[in-house]
Design an enzyme around this catalytic site. Structure first.
Site, PDB file in Angstrom:
ATOM      1  N   THR A   1       0.869  -1.223   0.071  1.00  0.00           N
ATOM      2  CA  THR A   1      -0.178   0.107  -0.096  1.00  0.00           C
ATOM      3  C   THR A   1       0.997   1.325   0.168  1.00  0.00           C
ATOM      4  O   THR A   1       1.330   1.824  -0.966  1.00  0.00           O
ATOM      5  CB  THR A   1      -0.849  -0.014   1.229  1.00  0.00           C
ATOM      6  OG1 THR A   1      -0.231  -0.328   2.479  1.00  0.00           O
ATOM      7  CG2 THR A   1      -2.016  -1.255   0.968  1.00  0.00           C
TER       8      THR A   1
ATOM      9  N   LYS B   1       3.924  -6.904   4.098  1.00  0.00           N
ATOM     10  CA  LYS B   1       3.742  -5.692   3.701  1.00  0.00           C
ATOM     11  C   LYS B   1       3.463  -4.873   4.988  1.00  0.00           C
ATOM     12  O   LYS B   1       2.967  -5.450   6.056  1.00  0.00           O
ATOM     13  CB  LYS B   1       2.573  -5.454   2.586  1.00  0.00           C
ATOM     14  CG  LYS B   1       1.300  -5.929   3.231  1.00  0.00           C
ATOM     15  CD  LYS B   1       0.350  -5.006   3.880  1.00  0.00           C
ATOM     16  CE  LYS B   1       0.260  -3.301   3.430  1.00  0.00           C
ATOM     17  NZ  LYS B   1      -0.335  -2.617   4.590  1.00  0.00           N
TER      18      LYS B   1
ATOM     19  N   THR C   1       1.087  -8.511  13.586  1.00  0.00           N
ATOM     20  CA  THR C   1       0.956  -7.322  13.082  1.00  0.00           C
ATOM     21  C   THR C   1       1.197  -7.382  11.298  1.00  0.00           C
ATOM     22  O   THR C   1       1.898  -8.152  11.128  1.00  0.00           O
ATOM     23  CB  THR C   1       1.887  -6.208  13.557  1.00  0.00           C
ATOM     24  OG1 THR C   1       1.691  -4.936  13.324  1.00  0.00           O
ATOM     25  CG2 THR C   1       3.525  -6.785  13.255  1.00  0.00           C
TER      26      THR C   1
ATOM     27  N   GLU D   1       6.689   4.564   7.257  1.00  0.00           N
ATOM     28  CA  GLU D   1       6.208   5.857   6.607  1.00  0.00           C
ATOM     29  C   GLU D   1       6.774   7.049   6.942  1.00  0.00           C
ATOM     30  O   GLU D   1       7.068   7.458   8.057  1.00  0.00           O
ATOM     31  CB  GLU D   1       4.885   5.796   6.817  1.00  0.00           C
ATOM     32  CG  GLU D   1       3.837   4.975   5.998  1.00  0.00           C
ATOM     33  CD  GLU D   1       2.288   5.130   6.311  1.00  0.00           C
ATOM     34  OE1 GLU D   1       1.552   4.462   5.852  1.00  0.00           O
ATOM     35  OE2 GLU D   1       1.985   5.720   7.295  1.00  0.00           O
TER      36      GLU D   1
ATOM     37  N   ASN E   1      -0.447  10.177   5.715  1.00  0.00           N
ATOM     38  CA  ASN E   1      -1.717   9.815   6.609  1.00  0.00           C
ATOM     39  C   ASN E   1      -2.525  10.702   6.409  1.00  0.00           C
ATOM     40  O   ASN E   1      -3.760  10.418   6.427  1.00  0.00           O
ATOM     41  CB  ASN E   1      -1.050   9.233   7.936  1.00  0.00           C
ATOM     42  CG  ASN E   1      -0.649   8.151   7.951  1.00  0.00           C
ATOM     43  OD1 ASN E   1      -1.131   6.854   7.803  1.00  0.00           O
ATOM     44  ND2 ASN E   1       0.741   7.907   8.242  1.00  0.00           N
TER      45      ASN E   1
ATOM     46  N   THR F   1      -7.006   9.046  -0.831  1.00  0.00           N
ATOM     47  CA  THR F   1      -7.081   9.738  -1.982  1.00  0.00           C
ATOM     48  C   THR F   1      -6.379   8.647  -2.848  1.00  0.00           C
ATOM     49  O   THR F   1      -5.350   8.025  -2.807  1.00  0.00           O
ATOM     50  CB  THR F   1      -6.583  11.050  -2.185  1.00  0.00           C
ATOM     51  OG1 THR F   1      -5.266  10.909  -1.674  1.00  0.00           O
ATOM     52  CG2 THR F   1      -7.368  11.990  -1.328  1.00  0.00           C
TER      53      THR F   1
END
EC number: 2.3.1.35
Length: 462
Positions: free
Chosen positions: A200, A228, A239, A326, A457, A462
């Protein structure tokens, strides 16, 4: 009363700092791997016998117009399979369906794992359950061999990842499952493409493979895994999403015991942002295609060796998730020593790992050890740190001497220049000794927080 006018020069400088840190969010699997992350993507691999993998493009997420987002992992023969799942109370439909089918099958006869990215199929009610079952049913239909009986439980584990609270475009997904099946293969490119299809916000596909031997023979065994996750990562039984495949002959009950132990020391020992997902699942499939003596109990001579292999492999897979946190710029090992119990050590390490103040200080290269101490102090450990015996250090990864920040509750005169040099590195270790009495140690892995985490985040749907 008039307001002070903003300093134009300061605003300009601030904007430059922020813009230099933020990357544009891109569609899953877009293939644009940051140069610093390319070293974590394998260029070859040795994959377990009897497994084939493939992927297809569905367009689950509207912004994804051409990249594969449906992954299929299959075995030529039925597998023993085990899985660990999230303990989030809002468990996603695929978690419920997969847990039930493994229970009904007793962990036997599993043929595949089907995964979609772009939509989590979580908090979607009864319709979401039916969608997950439909994915399993359509995957089962791709195999030519007949199931045990028309009423047999599904043979395909289902996983989903992405946005919570939205229904799957199930007809689009099920129509593409035969395409993924037709694309199956056993080459490195097949495995890498499949690992990419489950991504993702990941910036690189997370794939590993290795060969190993067990004490009972010189036979070569193989293991491969993909995972992932880059955000909403904090352990609670398992997790993220992970799929591990091996050609070792091992029965369900010892396999389940091995995975539970391995997950606790790996996937349950990482944190990116302190959020536990609704979809967390790690599954392992063993088809026995390499032959050899069946490991049928925990008393088998190969059991402990296999457990160590799978544990070490799982730790390395879990570390890849942290390295792709991230917006992360640092990989941080947290080592807690001399705790009264492993549970206490893990709770203290987890508290440090999920502290936003610790993580932002690391991003800013600020040796603010007070934040580490604060997180240590508010942990939920039953036996907390002893303040007058607690010590904190930075441990460089270049093998040089650790930098002591706090010793037995007393602050050290910190060499700020050396601290800054240690914090410049991509990898570092924070060591916290919570007493002077020898006790239990543990390791936890986390990353820093940057401006980019907020950007990703804030723009996720979108």
């Amino acid at each position: 009363m008039s307001l002070a006018r903003p300093n134009a020069r300061l605003l300009s400088r601030t904007n430059r700092v922020f813009s230099s840190q933020i990357r544009t969010y891109s569609a899953p699997g877009d293939g644009v791997i940051p140069p610093a992350k390319k070293k974590y993507v394998p260029t070859s691999g040795t994959y377990p016998r009897g497994f084939k993998v493939g992927s297809a493009h569905v367009g689950v997420k509207a912004s994804n117009t051409r990249f594969d987002d449906l992954a299929l992992i299959t075995s030529d023969t039925p597998c023993a399979a085990a899985a660990v799942f999230t303990k989030n109370k809002f468990q996603a439909a695929p978690v419920t369906v997969s847990r039930d089918l493994l229970k009904e099958r007793g962990g036997q006869g599993i043929r595949a794992v089907i995964v979609n990215s772009g939509c989590a199929n979580a908090v979607t009610g009864k319709g979401g359950i039916e969608d997950a079952k439909s994915m399993a049913k359509h995957t089962d239909a791709c195999f030519t061999d007949s199931p045990d009986s028309p009423d047999s439980p599904y043979r395909s584990i289902v996983m989903s990842t992405g946005v919570i609270g939205q229904r799957l475009p199930i007809d689009k997904i099920t129509s593409k499952i035969p395409t993924a099946f037709a694309n199956l293969g056993d080459t490195h490119d097949h495995w890498l493409g499949t690992a990419r299809a489950i991504c993702t916000t990941d910036t690189f596909p997370k794939l590993m493979s290795k060969t190993f031997k067990l004490p009972s023979s010189d036979r070569e065994y193989r293991i491969a895994g993909m995972t992932k996750g880059a955000g909403m990562i904090h352990p609670n039984m398992a997790t993220l999403l992970g799929i591990i495949c091996t050609d070792v002959p091992v029965a369900y009950f010892p396999l389940r015991r091995i995975l539970a132990s391995a997950a606790n020391k790996s996937f349950n020992s990482i944190s990116i942002d302190g959020d536990t997902s609704t979809n967390d699942t790690v599954a392992i499939l063993a088809n026995g295609a390499a032959g050899g003596d069946l490991i049928d109990t925990k008393f088998h001579s190969d059991f402990e060796s296999l457990k160590q292999v799978i544990t070490d492999f799982s730790i390395d897979l879990a570390k890849l998730v942290v390295r792709d946190g991230e917006g992360a710029t640092k990989f941080v090992t947290i080592r807690v020593t001399n705790a009264r119990s492993i549970t206490d050590a893990r709770r203290i390490a987890s508290s440090i790992a999920r502290s936003p103040l610790v993580k932002t200080a690391l991003y800013g290269k600020d040796a603010n050890w007070g934040r580490i101490l604060c997180a240590t102090g508010y942990s939920t450990a039953r036996n907390p740190a002893v303040p007058e015996e607690t010590s904190v250090s930075f441990v460089p990864t270049d093998g040089s001497e650790e930098l002591k920040l706090l010793v037995n509750g007393e602050p050290e005169q910190v060499d700020e220049a050396r601290a800054a040099k240690i914090l410049e590195a991509e990898d570092l270790e924070i060591k916290v000794s919570v007493s002077n009495t020898p006790g239990k140690d543990t390791w936890f892995w986390t990353c820093d927080f940057s401006h980019e985490y907020v950007t990703i985040n804030g723009d996720y749907r979108t």
